[in-house]
Design a protein around this motif. Sequence first.
Motif, PDB file in Angstrom:
ATOM      1  N   SER A 113       0.828  -1.205   0.000  1.00 25.17           N
ATOM      2  CA  SER A 113       0.000   0.000   0.000  1.00 25.17           C
ATOM      3  C   SER A 113       0.863   1.257   0.000  1.00 25.17           C
ATOM      4  O   SER A 113       0.540   2.254  -0.656  1.00 25.17           O
ATOM      5  N   ARG A 122       2.168   1.642  -3.436  1.00 26.01           N
ATOM      6  CA  ARG A 122       1.093   2.006  -4.360  1.00 26.01           C
ATOM      7  C   ARG A 122       0.927   3.523  -4.448  1.00 26.01           C
ATOM      8  O   ARG A 122       0.608   4.058  -5.517  1.00 26.01           O
ATOM      9  N   TYR A 123       1.157   4.205  -3.324  1.00 24.89           N
ATOM     10  CA  TYR A 123       0.926   5.649  -3.280  1.00 24.89           C
ATOM     11  C   TYR A 123       2.201   6.479  -3.278  1.00 24.89           C
ATOM     12  O   TYR A 123       2.134   7.690  -3.128  1.00 24.89           O
ATOM     13  N   GLN A 153      -7.296   3.516  -0.824  1.00 24.67           N
ATOM     14  CA  GLN A 153      -7.773   2.531  -1.795  1.00 24.67           C
ATOM     15  C   GLN A 153      -9.209   2.103  -1.492  1.00 24.67           C
ATOM     16  O   GLN A 153     -10.001   1.858  -2.406  1.00 24.67           O
ATOM     17  N   GLU A 159     -11.702   4.746  -3.090  1.00 25.25           N
ATOM     18  CA  GLU A 159     -11.561   5.189  -4.474  1.00 25.25           C
ATOM     19  C   GLU A 159     -12.924   5.388  -5.133  1.00 25.25           C
ATOM     20  O   GLU A 159     -13.162   6.371  -5.847  1.00 25.25           O
ATOM     21  N   HIS A 168      -7.168  11.705  -3.698  1.00 19.60           N
ATOM     22  CA  HIS A 168      -7.220  10.516  -2.841  1.00 19.60           C
ATOM     23  C   HIS A 168      -7.731  10.940  -1.473  1.00 19.60           C
ATOM     24  O   HIS A 168      -7.335  11.996  -0.953  1.00 19.60           O
TER      25      HIS A 168
END
Length: 205
Positions: free
Chosen positions: A25, A28-29, A60, A63, A82
């Motif tokens: 995670s 991912r960002y 996430q 989203e 986000h």
Amino acid sequence: MDRVFARFIDKFGGLVGRQEVPVSSIERYRGKLPDQLLEYWAEHGWCGYGEGIFWIVNPQEYEGVVALWLKGTKFESLDTYHLIARSAFGDLYLWGERTGASLDITSCLSRYTVHEPLLSREQMDKDLRSFLLSAEVEYNDFDDLFKPAKKKLGALRHDEMYGFVPALMFGGPDTLEHLEKVKAVEHLILLAQLAELKPYSLSDL
């Protein structure tokens, strides 16, 4: 723990519902959210503060919520947003990949507030610290209903919030008697479909 986050915790206290953040995670960002936020995730996890009045969340999971709220608005093409935090009552704090902490949504009223966008990516970490330092318990407590709601309905889990039933946008009253503990994602998706998202006006104050 750095001084900014220590001050944030001193102000809010009451940690609840901590979730460990997987490395996947964080990666991912990376490059989308401030490195400083990713460091806070790694050290402190996704967690509720102030006994659940304010939550730092997994973007996430939200989203779909963000996509629905911004659909058809100018923000849809302005930036990629986000959700990084939310309140117990569905105040949504969005982070733009180019504009930083520039957009807040009060979901129960379908109103938004815009903040001065960032000028450069170099300011991202500074803007994130300013966001945390400016967060206040009282600003996240809808009409001082948090403690009464917690006493009546019980503490929130990480995926829950307090929602008005019927929704305020349907003309429901904003009283304790009409608050329920609801699943956050599902309730926020419902609210996103009830009314057009509009800016706050003087009549809302």
